[in-house]
Design an enzyme around this catalytic site. Structure first.
Site: not given
Length: 304
Positions: A33, A52, A100, A102, A149, A182, A207
């Site tokens: 995101y 990014r 579903r 993995h 992120k 952070e 990050l």
């Protein structure tokens, strides 16, 4: 007027927006995101945010949901439909919808894209900057790839809740050696005893914040000395100033950590100076020529 969201090719009412129950973002946190500020009709640091995003997608081997140019237009259209002049947009890309399992779904599975936008009140942020915020320290219990992120933010949410219950607004992660990493949603800065701006290197373990990167540019233009190095909790507590940077807050001064006042317990002059430079639109245009104007501009919808 109802808020509008963009969901996988359609602009829909925010209240009606939904994704499939087998979207991998929902089941595996398999997505990334970006959050980007809009100020005075400008998308702040859009180019760096998209750069990014490209890196995060590449690290997780998720393909772009559309071209960069098309995505930029969809972002602008979402902001226009929500009449956002001061606020933010949230963009999320996941690996898409699949049974579903993995392992990754079959090649060609389209990624999912969601964009939301909302207005914010600059007066609320200004009040927090005038008064400063409180923070606590917490042990870092996140996965090793926090440089991506990712939408996998459960540890961050737990840390923020712990801060709230302690009467603070942010939690600052500390590694096993007692060194500051952070915040749960911010990068951490100090002004050390020599007056130097210090922040942890973003090569690994934190990050690389977009606001952090731009603030380095801003501080350099102001002639402030900047050092990227590790620093301890004890050095942070003894600093002249502590402040946090993030796209949604830009630069928040921290007046206490773990109940101990920083300096005189009031926001310092350096954080205020860099924040004012960051927020001055005329100066910001010199720092970033890639800001896109949205206020009053009617951008034709790309998808319906």
């Amino acid at each position: 007027m109802p808020r509008i969201a963009y969901v996988n090719g359609r602009y829909v009412k925010h209240s009606d927006a939904s994704v499939h129950i087998e979207d991998r973002g929902y089941q595996f946190a398999d997505g990334v995101y970006e959050v980007c500020e809009v100020r005075h009709g400008y998308i702040v640091d859009l180019t760096r945010h998209l750069n990014r995003l490209d890196r995060s997608l590449g690290e997780l081997r998720i393909v772009w949901p559309m071209s960069r140019a098309a995505l930029t237009q969809v972002i602008r259209e979402t902001l226009r439909r929500n009449h956002v002049r001061n606020g933010l947009f949230y963009l999320q890309v996941t690996r898409g919808v699949a049974r579903r399992d993995h392992v990754f779904p079959a090649e060609g599975t389209p990624p999912s894209l969601v964009i939301t936008a909302k207005s914010t009140d600059p007066k609320i942020i200004a009040a927090k900057n005038a008064n400063g915020i409180k923070a606590i320290t917490v042990a870092d219990n996140r996965w090793d790839r926090v440089d991506i992120k990712s939408v996998g933010l459960l540890p961050n949410a737990m840390a923020r809740q712990q801060a709230k219950e302690a009467g603070a607004q942010e939690a600052i992660y500390v590694d096993g050696d007692g060194m500051v990493k952070e915040g749960a949603a911010t990068n951490v800065w100090i002004v050390d005893r020599d007056g130097t701006l210090v922040t942890r290197p973003a090569e690994h373990g934190i990050l690389r914040g977009i606001t952090r990167t731009t603030l380095i540019d801003v501080a350099a233009r102001l002639g402030l000395e900047i050092t990227e190095r590790n620093f301890s909790v004890s050095e942070m507590l003894a600093a002249r100033e502590v402040f946090l940077t993030a796209a949604t807050s830009i630069c928040f001064p921290v007046v206490s950590v773990d109940g101990q006042a920083i300096a005189n317990g009031h926001p310092g002059s350096v954080s205020q100076k860099v924040r004012e430079a960051f927020f001055d639109v005329r100066k910001r245009l010199r720092f970033d020529t890639k800001i896109c104007w949205t206020g009053g501009m009617r951008v034709p919808p790309v998808l319906h």
